[in-house]
Design a protein around this motif. Structure first.
Motif, short mmCIF file in Angstrom:
data_model
loop_
_atom_site.label_atom_id
_atom_site.label_comp_id
_atom_site.label_asym_id
_atom_site.label_seq_id
_atom_site.Cartn_x
_atom_site.Cartn_y
_atom_site.Cartn_z
N UNK A 1 -3.31 69.86 -44.53
CA UNK A 1 -2.30 69.07 -43.82
C UNK A 1 -2.96 68.27 -42.72
N UNK A 2 -2.30 67.15 -42.39
CA UNK A 2 -2.84 66.22 -41.42
C UNK A 2 -1.70 65.44 -40.79
N UNK A 3 -1.84 65.12 -39.54
CA UNK A 3 -0.86 64.24 -38.89
C UNK A 3 -1.09 62.80 -39.39
N UNK A 4 -0.04 62.02 -39.52
CA UNK A 4 -0.23 60.63 -39.95
C UNK A 4 -1.21 59.86 -39.06
N UNK A 5 -1.20 60.13 -37.76
CA UNK A 5 -2.13 59.45 -36.86
C UNK A 5 -3.58 59.84 -37.16
N UNK B 1 -4.66 60.72 -40.17
CA UNK B 1 -4.96 60.04 -41.42
C UNK B 1 -5.39 58.60 -41.13
N UNK B 2 -4.70 57.97 -40.21
CA UNK B 2 -5.02 56.60 -39.81
C UNK B 2 -6.46 56.50 -39.32
N UNK B 3 -6.90 57.47 -38.52
CA UNK B 3 -8.27 57.48 -38.00
C UNK B 3 -9.26 57.70 -39.14
N UNK B 4 -9.00 58.70 -39.99
CA UNK B 4 -9.89 58.98 -41.12
C UNK B 4 -10.02 57.79 -42.05
N UNK B 5 -8.93 57.08 -42.26
CA UNK B 5 -8.92 55.97 -43.21
C UNK B 5 -9.32 54.64 -42.58
N UNK B 6 -9.54 54.66 -41.26
CA UNK B 6 -9.91 53.44 -40.55
C UNK B 6 -8.89 52.33 -40.82
N UNK B 7 -7.62 52.71 -40.67
CA UNK B 7 -6.55 51.75 -40.93
C UNK B 7 -5.50 51.84 -39.83
N UNK B 8 -4.60 50.90 -39.86
CA UNK B 8 -3.53 50.88 -38.86
C UNK B 8 -2.54 52.00 -39.12
N UNK B 9 -1.79 52.34 -38.09
CA UNK B 9 -0.75 53.37 -38.28
C UNK B 9 0.33 52.88 -39.25
N UNK B 10 0.58 51.59 -39.22
CA UNK B 10 1.56 51.03 -40.15
C UNK B 10 1.10 51.23 -41.59
N UNK B 11 -0.17 50.96 -41.86
CA UNK B 11 -0.69 51.17 -43.21
C UNK B 11 -0.68 52.65 -43.58
N UNK B 12 -1.01 53.51 -42.63
CA UNK B 12 -0.98 54.95 -42.90
C UNK B 12 0.43 55.43 -43.21
N UNK B 13 1.41 54.85 -42.56
CA UNK B 13 2.80 55.18 -42.85
C UNK B 13 3.16 54.80 -44.28
N UNK B 14 2.71 53.61 -44.71
CA UNK B 14 2.95 53.17 -46.08
C UNK B 14 2.26 54.11 -47.07
N UNK B 15 1.01 54.48 -46.76
CA UNK B 15 0.26 55.39 -47.62
C UNK B 15 0.98 56.74 -47.72
N UNK B 16 1.41 57.27 -46.58
CA UNK B 16 2.12 58.55 -46.56
C UNK B 16 3.39 58.47 -47.40
N UNK B 17 4.11 57.37 -47.28
CA UNK B 17 5.34 57.19 -48.05
C UNK B 17 5.04 57.16 -49.55
N UNK B 18 3.96 56.46 -49.94
CA UNK B 18 3.59 56.40 -51.35
C UNK B 18 3.17 57.77 -51.88
N UNK B 19 2.38 58.51 -51.10
CA UNK B 19 1.96 59.84 -51.51
C UNK B 19 3.16 60.78 -51.64
N UNK B 20 4.11 60.62 -50.73
CA UNK B 20 5.33 61.43 -50.77
C UNK B 20 6.16 61.07 -52.01
N UNK B 21 6.25 59.79 -52.32
CA UNK B 21 7.01 59.32 -53.48
C UNK B 21 6.43 59.88 -54.78
N UNK B 22 5.10 60.06 -54.83
CA UNK B 22 4.44 60.64 -55.99
C UNK B 22 4.53 62.17 -56.01
N UNK C 1 1.58 65.72 -42.67
CA UNK C 1 1.62 65.43 -44.09
C UNK C 1 1.00 66.65 -44.75
N UNK C 2 1.81 67.41 -45.43
CA UNK C 2 1.39 68.66 -46.07
C UNK C 2 1.21 68.42 -47.56
N UNK C 3 0.03 68.74 -48.07
CA UNK C 3 -0.22 68.61 -49.49
C UNK C 3 0.69 69.57 -50.25
#
Length: 166
Positions: free
Chosen positions: A74-78, A80-101, A118-120
């Protein structure tokens, strides 16, 4: 026009320009910069290809693996943003897509109810474990033309360029 010829056309244009400017150095710099762009585009396409059948891309896969590798999966969305070197907005979109799947679910942090993790999910864990071996083999195939010393040098040079670019 195939992938190789699109670069050859650019390279020819730069050769023509260098003759007019009498500057081989300027041409070489332009060719190297353009080679990076061409390689980056082809590499993105190559890395995304195996995930298309799952409705994913490399960004979603990498995010999924980062969460899988994290403590308690598990990881906080913030974070994930740091790990992925992306904006928080993009991380939110990624989290939403992973949740949708069905790969992650949002869970409240028991120590701070204002925070989410975000819990696997079991489905997400099983997916990563099933795909990881073939993914590693796929990446190795992209590098199979290089010997171990070349790969080490390639990594060293890429890290050097990354440091320079900040």
């Amino acid at each position: 026009m195939d992938k190789t010829s699109s670069f050859q056309a650019f390279e020819q244009a730069m050769q023509d320009l260098s003759l007019r400017l009498s500057s081989r150095t300027a041409m070489r710099e332009s060719v190297i910069a353009r080679l990076f762009q061409h390689v980056a585009l082809r590499l993105n396409d190559y890395m995304d290809e195996p995930f298309k059948e799952h409705g994913l891309n490399t960004t979603l896969w990498t995010s999924l693996v980062v969460i899988y590798a994290s403590r308690d999966h598990r990881l906080r969305p913030s974070e994930l943003s740091v790990f992925m070197n992306s904006s928080r907005t993009n991380s939110t979109r990624v989290a939403r897509d992973l949740e949708r799947h069905g790969f992650v679910q949002r869970v409240v942090d028991p120590s701070d109810r204002r925070q989410l993790f975000l819990q696997l999910t079991e489905h997400g864990r099983a997916f990563v474990e099933a795909v990881l071996p073939s993914r590693r083999a796929y990446v190795r195939r992209a590098l199979e033309e290089f010997d171990a010393a070349e790969i080490d040098e390639f990594e060293r040079l890429l890290r050097k360029l990354l440091r320079k670019l900040g």
